[in-house]
Design a protein around this motif. Sequence first.
Motif, PDB file in Angstrom:
ATOM      1  N   LEU A   1      -4.659   2.266   1.462  1.00 33.27           N
ATOM      2  CA  LEU A   1      -3.685   2.347   0.371  1.00 33.27           C
ATOM      3  C   LEU A   1      -2.284   2.055   0.888  1.00 33.27           C
ATOM      4  N   GLU A   2      -1.987   2.517   2.074  1.00 29.37           N
ATOM      5  CA  GLU A   2      -0.661   2.299   2.655  1.00 29.37           C
ATOM      6  C   GLU A   2      -0.377   0.809   2.833  1.00 29.37           C
ATOM      7  N   SER A   3      -1.398   0.036   3.218  1.00 33.01           N
ATOM      8  CA  SER A   3      -1.198  -1.399   3.461  1.00 33.01           C
ATOM      9  C   SER A   3      -0.885  -2.160   2.178  1.00 33.01           C
ATOM     10  N   LEU A   4      -1.234  -1.579   1.023  1.00 27.41           N
ATOM     11  CA  LEU A   4      -0.985  -2.247  -0.251  1.00 27.41           C
ATOM     12  C   LEU A   4       0.442  -2.047  -0.753  1.00 27.41           C
ATOM     13  N   LYS A   5       1.189  -1.195  -0.072  1.00 24.30           N
ATOM     14  CA  LYS A   5       2.546  -0.897  -0.531  1.00 24.30           C
ATOM     15  C   LYS A   5       3.549  -1.988  -0.174  1.00 24.30           C
ATOM     16  N   VAL A   6       3.101  -2.968   0.631  1.00 28.25           N
ATOM     17  CA  VAL A   6       3.944  -4.118   0.959  1.00 28.25           C
ATOM     18  C   VAL A   6       3.139  -5.391   0.715  1.00 28.25           C
ATOM     19  N   PRO A   7       3.794  -6.484   0.299  1.00 29.07           N
ATOM     20  CA  PRO A   7       3.058  -7.736   0.086  1.00 29.07           C
ATOM     21  C   PRO A   7       2.384  -8.190   1.375  1.00 29.07           C
ATOM     22  N   GLY A   8       1.187  -8.745   1.250  1.00 29.94           N
ATOM     23  CA  GLY A   8       0.477  -9.203   2.437  1.00 29.94           C
ATOM     24  C   GLY A   8      -0.952  -9.569   2.130  1.00 29.94           C
ATOM     25  N   PRO A   9      -1.732  -9.871   3.162  1.00 34.33           N
ATOM     26  CA  PRO A   9      -3.128 -10.306   2.964  1.00 34.33           C
ATOM     27  C   PRO A   9      -4.008  -9.249   2.313  1.00 34.33           C
ATOM     28  N   GLN A  10      -3.675  -7.962   2.505  1.00 32.89           N
ATOM     29  CA  GLN A  10      -4.493  -6.909   1.894  1.00 32.89           C
ATOM     30  C   GLN A  10      -4.392  -6.954   0.372  1.00 32.89           C
ATOM     31  N   ARG A  11      -3.177  -7.161  -0.123  1.00 30.66           N
ATOM     32  CA  ARG A  11      -3.017  -7.283  -1.581  1.00 30.66           C
ATOM     33  C   ARG A  11      -3.756  -8.503  -2.103  1.00 30.66           C
ATOM     34  N   GLU A  12      -3.640  -9.601  -1.378  1.00 32.15           N
ATOM     35  CA  GLU A  12      -4.291 -10.838  -1.819  1.00 32.15           C
ATOM     36  C   GLU A  12      -5.804 -10.686  -1.808  1.00 32.15           C
ATOM     37  N   ALA A  13      -6.325  -9.946  -0.825  1.00 33.73           N
ATOM     38  CA  ALA A  13      -7.773  -9.716  -0.771  1.00 33.73           C
ATOM     39  C   ALA A  13      -8.235  -8.947  -2.007  1.00 33.73           C
ATOM     40  N   CYS A  14      -7.433  -7.969  -2.442  1.00 32.71           N
ATOM     41  CA  CYS A  14      -7.775  -7.192  -3.636  1.00 32.71           C
ATOM     42  C   CYS A  14      -7.733  -8.075  -4.883  1.00 32.71           C
ATOM     43  N   ARG A  15      -6.721  -8.915  -4.971  1.00 35.26           N
ATOM     44  CA  ARG A  15      -6.581  -9.769  -6.151  1.00 35.26           C
ATOM     45  C   ARG A  15      -7.696 -10.811  -6.227  1.00 35.26           C
ATOM     46  N   ALA A  16      -8.190 -11.230  -5.072  1.00 35.43           N
ATOM     47  CA  ALA A  16      -9.240 -12.249  -5.049  1.00 35.43           C
ATOM     48  C   ALA A  16     -10.632 -11.657  -5.216  1.00 35.43           C
ATOM     49  N   ALA A  17     -10.758 -10.345  -5.096  1.00 31.17           N
ATOM     50  CA  ALA A  17     -12.077  -9.702  -5.152  1.00 31.17           C
ATOM     51  C   ALA A  17     -12.624  -9.666  -6.579  1.00 31.17           C
ATOM     52  N   ASP A  18     -13.949  -9.639  -6.673  1.00 27.40           N
ATOM     53  CA  ASP A  18     -14.582  -9.450  -7.980  1.00 27.40           C
ATOM     54  C   ASP A  18     -14.351  -8.035  -8.488  1.00 27.40           C
ATOM     55  N   LEU A  19     -14.298  -7.075  -7.555  1.00 27.97           N
ATOM     56  CA  LEU A  19     -14.116  -5.683  -7.948  1.00 27.97           C
ATOM     57  C   LEU A  19     -13.454  -4.917  -6.807  1.00 27.97           C
ATOM     58  N   VAL A  20     -12.474  -4.083  -7.158  1.00 27.53           N
ATOM     59  CA  VAL A  20     -11.788  -3.233  -6.193  1.00 27.53           C
ATOM     60  C   VAL A  20     -12.204  -1.793  -6.462  1.00 27.53           C
ATOM     61  N   LEU A  21     -12.706  -1.121  -5.438  1.00 32.40           N
ATOM     62  CA  LEU A  21     -13.154   0.263  -5.553  1.00 32.40           C
ATOM     63  C   LEU A  21     -12.154   1.190  -4.887  1.00 32.40           C
ATOM     64  N   THR A  22     -12.018   2.394  -5.422  1.00 36.03           N
ATOM     65  CA  THR A  22     -11.177   3.405  -4.793  1.00 36.03           C
ATOM     66  C   THR A  22     -11.583   4.772  -5.347  1.00 36.03           C
ATOM     67  N   PHE A  23     -10.816   5.803  -5.033  1.00 37.54           N
ATOM     68  CA  PHE A  23     -11.071   7.151  -5.543  1.00 37.54           C
ATOM     69  C   PHE A  23     -10.561   7.247  -6.980  1.00 37.54           C
ATOM     70  N   VAL A  24     -11.202   8.080  -7.794  1.00 37.58           N
ATOM     71  CA  VAL A  24     -10.804   8.215  -9.194  1.00 37.58           C
ATOM     72  C   VAL A  24      -9.322   8.545  -9.325  1.00 37.58           C
ATOM     73  N   HIS A  25      -8.836   9.490  -8.510  1.00 37.39           N
ATOM     74  CA  HIS A  25      -7.452   9.926  -8.673  1.00 37.39           C
ATOM     75  C   HIS A  25      -6.440   8.944  -8.080  1.00 37.39           C
ATOM     76  N   ARG A  26      -6.928   7.870  -7.448  1.00 35.35           N
ATOM     77  CA  ARG A  26      -6.026   6.840  -6.921  1.00 35.35           C
ATOM     78  C   ARG A  26      -6.121   5.539  -7.731  1.00 35.35           C
ATOM     79  N   GLU A  27      -6.946   5.532  -8.765  1.00 35.81           N
ATOM     80  CA  GLU A  27      -7.199   4.305  -9.511  1.00 35.81           C
ATOM     81  C   GLU A  27      -5.916   3.745 -10.140  1.00 35.81           C
ATOM     82  N   ALA A  28      -5.150   4.589 -10.809  1.00 31.89           N
ATOM     83  CA  ALA A  28      -3.926   4.119 -11.459  1.00 31.89           C
ATOM     84  C   ALA A  28      -2.929   3.588 -10.438  1.00 31.89           C
TER      85      ALA A  28
END
Length: 347
Positions: free
Chosen positions: A169-196
């Motif tokens: 989650l920390e890596s998503l707080k700045v622009p980078g390959p991790q954000r792009e990987a999430c945007r390119a994925a068919d589905l992003v999974l996480t914990f219910v309370h972190r979904e929003a």
Amino acid sequence: MFPIDASSIDKSLPVPVGTQLYGLLSYTLAFGDMPYGTKLQSVRQLAAELGIAPMTVTQVYQQLRDAGLIEIRQGLGAFTARHPLAVRDEKLPINALRSDIETIVGKAEALGISTMELVSMINARAQLRRPNVGLSLVFVCIFEGPGQDYVDQIRSALTASDTIKLVTLESLKVPGPQREACRAADLVLTFVHREAEVKALIDVPAEQVLGLRFIPSQRTRQNLAGLDPRARVAAVTHFQEYIAIMRPSVREFAPHVADVRVTWSSSPDLGEVITACDAVIYASGADHVADLAPPNVQCFEYRHAPDPGALETILVPRLTELRQLRAGQENGTDGETAEGAVRRRSA
């Protein structure tokens, strides 16, 4: 009415009561088993029970609403929020298989086959009967160590052609390959309370992010149940906001233990608390606590695991829908969504 243990809020700690209350409620809502629409106490009622300002409760409720964990209905109060994929139309074709599923699950249990193993077997057999459509998934974790274990457990619901990547989650707080990987994925999974929070960080359509429910792992439950009733227990959290959930989390599986002292991993009195106890339980992320415990002190991590029920009833159906959509796109169909096709067939 939503259950709240007022004794979990410790006003003697240097952690704001609002922070403690948010952690207690968000954890219970995300990891508990509250039915949709369960009513929470009114602001004034909860404030009176806890002996805190109504404004503090109001702010906590607003935070929970923003996190997608509760609904605030005008003039009626606050209620637990359901997951959009958790409640499905009883008319859907899959419901015709419920009795068959119950039978095979019962038979598997009698043979000593776990639910996770059964899901893997069904997935493997299903791959022999349908086109091989691989999906790209990303799991957004808090800590890499536990996160990798969660990914390994989630794989039981995937096929051999699926890929799943781990990002923090920390890596998503700045622009980078991790954000792009999430945007390119068919589905992003996480914990219910972190979904929003994840949705806001990666800025994708809501249906592209799926929050999963987690439960205490079997080993954690066994370790807690095995604690000596006379033990003085230290329960250590990594995040201050979750300090209020440590005592009820321990007592849920160790009700026989009376002496439970809570603290957090960077507290100035951490060493003092640990040396005064016979057993130490630390939350994920507070791993260094194990190095502080004397050799004669029982010490273990309070670890969670993906809820097998959530994998079976929420994740697997969602993956099936995505495979149908992808197969349709690859075959040049009109691109109707799988959800739309299911609703049309059941109409």
